[in-house]
Motif scaffolding. Structure first.
Motif, short mmCIF file in Angstrom:
data_model
loop_
_atom_site.label_atom_id
_atom_site.label_comp_id
_atom_site.label_asym_id
_atom_site.label_seq_id
_atom_site.Cartn_x
_atom_site.Cartn_y
_atom_site.Cartn_z
N GLY A 42 14.36 1.98 4.95
CA GLY A 42 13.10 1.24 5.03
C GLY A 42 12.95 0.61 6.39
N GLN A 43 14.06 0.00 6.83
CA GLN A 43 14.08 -0.65 8.14
C GLN A 43 13.78 0.38 9.24
N PHE A 44 14.38 1.53 9.08
CA PHE A 44 14.23 2.61 10.05
C PHE A 44 12.76 3.04 10.14
N ALA A 45 12.11 3.12 8.94
CA ALA A 45 10.70 3.52 8.91
C ALA A 45 9.84 2.48 9.63
N GLN A 46 10.18 1.18 9.41
CA GLN A 46 9.41 0.10 10.06
C GLN A 46 9.51 0.18 11.57
N ASP A 47 10.76 0.48 12.01
CA ASP A 47 10.99 0.50 13.46
C ASP A 47 10.55 1.79 14.11
N SER A 48 9.91 2.65 13.33
CA SER A 48 9.64 3.98 13.89
C SER A 48 8.56 3.96 14.96
N SER A 49 7.82 2.83 15.05
CA SER A 49 6.87 2.72 16.16
C SER A 49 7.69 2.37 17.40
N LEU A 50 8.36 3.38 17.89
CA LEU A 50 9.33 3.15 18.95
C LEU A 50 8.63 2.86 20.28
N ASN A 51 9.18 1.91 20.97
CA ASN A 51 8.55 1.47 22.21
C ASN A 51 9.12 2.25 23.39
N MET A 52 8.28 3.08 23.98
CA MET A 52 8.73 3.90 25.11
C MET A 52 7.89 3.58 26.35
N ALA A 53 7.30 2.40 26.35
CA ALA A 53 6.34 2.08 27.40
C ALA A 53 6.97 2.11 28.79
N THR A 54 8.08 1.40 28.93
CA THR A 54 8.70 1.34 30.26
C THR A 54 10.11 1.89 30.17
N VAL A 55 10.75 2.04 31.32
CA VAL A 55 12.12 2.55 31.34
C VAL A 55 13.02 1.63 30.53
N THR A 56 12.88 0.31 30.70
CA THR A 56 13.72 -0.65 29.97
C THR A 56 13.46 -0.53 28.47
N ASP A 57 12.17 -0.41 28.10
CA ASP A 57 11.84 -0.26 26.67
C ASP A 57 12.53 0.98 26.11
N LYS A 58 12.45 2.05 26.91
CA LYS A 58 13.06 3.31 26.45
C LYS A 58 14.55 3.12 26.21
N LEU A 59 15.23 2.48 27.17
CA LEU A 59 16.68 2.28 27.03
C LEU A 59 17.00 1.47 25.79
N ASP A 60 16.19 0.40 25.58
CA ASP A 60 16.40 -0.45 24.39
C ASP A 60 16.23 0.38 23.13
N THR A 61 15.16 1.20 23.13
CA THR A 61 14.86 2.01 21.95
C THR A 61 16.00 2.97 21.66
#
Ligand SMILES: Nc1ncnc2c1ncn2[C@@H]1O[C@H](COP(=O)(O)OP(=O)(O)OP(=O)(O)O)[C@@H](O)[C@H]1O
Length: 709
Positions: A42-61
């Motif tokens: 369920g948690q995984f589904a919630q987080d599926s709006s993955l943030n790929m906006a910036t390089v840092t966001d991508k790394l976090d994701t």
């Protein structure tokens, strides 16, 4: 209640309670694990709006995804550990153990340690070994059936131990039904008790009563080719299945059930043995009859569409083939044109361009590679081929979806070229299959050229395939062959070529060879030794299946004079011989015999396969309501009628064997007749009755007379 019984009962109750408590604990854990897995999903589904906006966001994701993956792995791991624990408990609850050895070791002579042995091992959460697996090293001592100085192998070392006591148990859940102490090696009271029970419809595991000589076979991991000559009912099939369970346990890091092939005599037999390994907590291996294996291999290599001649069931001709292959002149006649593409003459020319020093298989591989190369060239050329580009334009939406998995989206020329190549590959997929499945070789022509005026067998053909394609099953680590006596040397030769990496276990009984030309196990051993395999032949003489009366009768027909048949003490009813004037009278006698009630399974076994239908029809006419099934596995309450060939390897409490009249067997040689009778009679566990029309074969009368002495 004796003190020992009381003590053992108390221990059993404690073990049973521990097992049920552990079961409750692990079930709870399993439930919790499942709930957590659901929550995580369920948690995984919630987080599926993955943030790929910036390089840092991508790394976090990515880091978050990585952590989640690790968590999933952890859940999967826990789930499998829990499932395994629960599986072990389920196996142990009906009978936590069946045996015990009390041992003292050389370094601590004053300390006696009891080891309880069960169908699987079990270690509690507090790391106590409640039960030892029957396949563990220490359990080897139990099966050695000796008291006093002994030793066992663990982690490549020999450990000396003295066995003080050996005890067998009969257990029903928390209830100890009885125990036996074995003071001497030969006596096995539990075995006698087990053998006196009514037999099951399917073969059952013999874990609790494996005998010393059987144990040595089950545990042999060294010998490359182990040949077991065992008399009827000596436990060959039981041993082979226990051996598979043993190997799967001992070599579990490297061997899976699919790495093991068990060759069985027929499909009824496959069904008959299919329950044993699951009751031991192991999966069934790959099982097939030789015909199934060869057919499957042929289809795997040539596809299901290949049209082949009807195979001869006569002997094979591998020697002749081998010789003919060395002299073969490969001409266009051996190739087959692939319409609209390549002619037999072109294929022969392609073959002729390959190096003459290469082997036939290598040269054919080279022709195949050439064809593939041509195909790839044609596909590459499609990118600029106007006809393909036009065809691309004309594709309907449905066609686009079928070919590309989605509608065509070509924004530039490169993409268009890619689509054109994809379309061409799709159009030519039939050709790719033809190349891969050797449709460019004319197989009947090969056989005709190599074996002129000879009807080829499937074994011949598969041998040819193996020689020409170098195909084999290197992943198979163990090949076990039951009913070895029915294999020709050539078939075994083919098997060793097909399974080059496999350790061999070959089991059989020369007394039961139903083919006139059986090689004999010494010859099999010689052939394997000539292939540089270390061979060991082991004999099993004790016959466990049948009563002493039945065993004494089939023993009369043994042809392998050096192989003793030793009945394991048990008495039953004497065998009966019915002699009738003609077929109708024999059916009446058979029908009367069937109307006398007897517990367990009953089989009417016919010596000739052609007798099944007329006897079935005649019996049906006399007794329309008789629960009679043809050529099938037994179910209680039914009588089964089947030919001896199908009854091979099986057993029934009562066997009605026919027709043993002189007329019916006039074409059978004396040796084959003995083997037929030996095999047929030894299918019976309790009683056997023989039926004859007209004069009885003198051999049989003599055997019955000998019984009376
Ligand atoms: N150690 C044993 N403990 C209990 N039962 C045994 C043991 N060994 C063999 N048996 C029983 O004896 C019977 C015959 O065993 P099995 O079918 O394995 O023998 P086989 O040698 O393969 O016979 P055949 O060649 O006649 O087909 C089976 O019912 C089997 O359960």
């Amino acid at each position: 209640m004796t003190t020992i019984l009381a003590q053992e009962q108390q221990r059993l109750r404690k073990v049973y309670q521990q097992l049920t408590a552990e079961q409750a604990f692990y079930l709870q854990q399993q439930q919790r694990n499942q709930q957590q897995a659901v929550a995580m999903k369920g948690q995984f589904a919630q987080d599926s709006s993955l943030n790929m906006a910036t390089v840092t966001d991508k790394l976090d994701t990515f880091a978050a995804l990585e952590a989640m993956n690790r968590e999933i792995d952890q859940y999967n791991f826990s789930a499998s550990v829990l499932a395994n624990k629960l599986r072990q408990i389920k196996l142990l609850l009906p009978a936590a153990y069946f045996g015990k050895v009390v041992v003292h070791f050389a370094d601590e002579p004053a300390v006696s340690t009891p080891f309880y042995i069960g169908v699987t091992g079990y270690q509690t959460r507090a790391a106590t070994d409640l039960v030892y697996d029957w396949r563990s090293s220490i359990a080897g001592l139990y099966y050695d059936q000796v008291l006093g100085a002994s030793s066992y192998q663990a982690n490549g070392q020999t450990i000396a131990a003295t066995i003080e006591a050996r005890r067998q148990f009969k257990i029903d859940h928390a209830q100890l039904l009885g125990y036996f102490d074995s003071q001497i090696a030969v006596e096995d009271p539990l075995l006698i008790a087990v053998l006196s029970q009514e037999h099951q419809q399917h073969l059952t595991a013999i874990t609790a009563t494996i005998q010393k000589e059987q144990n040595a076979i089950i545990r042999d991991e060294q010998t490359q080719a182990l040949i077991i000559r065992g008399v009827a009912g000596s436990g060959k099939t039981s041993v082979v299945i226990q051996r598979i369970a043993y190997l799967l346990y001992r070599q579990r890091q490297t061997v899976r059930a699919s790495d093991i092939l068990l060759l069985t005599p027929n499909e009824l037999f496959t069904d008959y043995i299919s329950q044993v390994l699951p009751t031991l907590g192991e999966a069934n291996p790959w099982q097939a009859t030789l015909q199934q294996l060869l057919t499957q291999m042929q289809q795997q290599l040539l596809g299901t569409a290949a049209v082949m001649p009807a195979w001869s069931t006569q002997a094979s001709h591998l020697e002749q083939l081998r010789l003919a292959l060395t002299k073969l002149n490969v001409t266009a006649a051996l190739f087959k044109s692939l319409p609209d593409w390549v002619t037999a003459t072109q294929l022969a020319a392609s073959y002729a361009r390959t190096p003459v020093t290469a082997t036939l298989a290598e040269r054919l591989k080279s022709v195949q590679l050439n064809l593939r190369r041509q195909l790839e060239q044609e596909i590459r050329a499609a990118a600029t081929d106007d006809r393909v580009l036009t065809a691309l334009d004309n594709l309907s939406l449905a066609q686009q979806n079928t070919i590309f998995g989605q509608p065509l989206q070509a924004d530039n020329e490169r993409q268009l070229h890619r689509y054109a190549r994809q379309l061409r590959r799709y159009q030519l997929q039939e050709r790719a299959t033809q190349i891969a499945t050797y449709a460019w070789l004319d197989w009947p022509a090969w056989l005709h050229e190599l074996l002129p005026q000879t009807a080829a067998s499937l074994t011949d053909f598969v041998f040819l395939l193996v020689r020409l394609t170098k195909f084999s099953y290197p992943q198979i680590k163990f090949l076990l062959v039951d009913e070895l006596q029915d294999y020709q040397l050539e078939e075994l030769q083919l098997l060793t070529a097909l399974f080059p990496q496999a350790q061999l276990t070959l089991l059989g009984d020369e007394n039961q060879a139903l083919n006139a030309t059986t090689p004999g196990f010494e010859k099999v051993a010689d052939q394997l030794a000539a292939q540089n395999k270390r061979v060991k032949i082991v004999a099993l003489n004790k016959s466990y299946r049948s009563t002493q009366e039945v065993t004494t009768l089939f023993r009369e027909f043994a042809v392998a004079a050096d192989l003793q048949v030793v009945p394991v003490q048990r008495h039953g009813r004497p065998p009966v011989l019915h002699q009738s004037a003609d077929f109708a009278a024999m059916i009446t006698a058979l029908s009367q015999a069937l109307s006398t009630e007897q517990a367990g399974t009953t089989a009417i076994v016919t010596l000739a396969a052609t007798q099944v239908d007329p006897i079935y029809a005649a019996l049906r006419a006399q007794q329309p309501t008789l629960p009679l099934v043809k050529n099938s596995a037994t179910t209680t309450g039914q009588t089964v009628i089947l030919p001896l060939r199908l009854a091979k390897g099986l057993e029934f409490d009562r066997v009605l064997l026919l027709d043993v009249g002189q007329n019916a067997l006039s074409a059978v040689s004396p040796t084959l007749l003995k083997r037929l009778l030996y095999t047929g009679i030894s299918r019976a566990t309790q009683t056997v009755e023989l039926f004859a029309t007209g004069q009885v074969q003198p051999l049989i009368t003599q055997a019955f007379n000998a019984l009376k002495k």
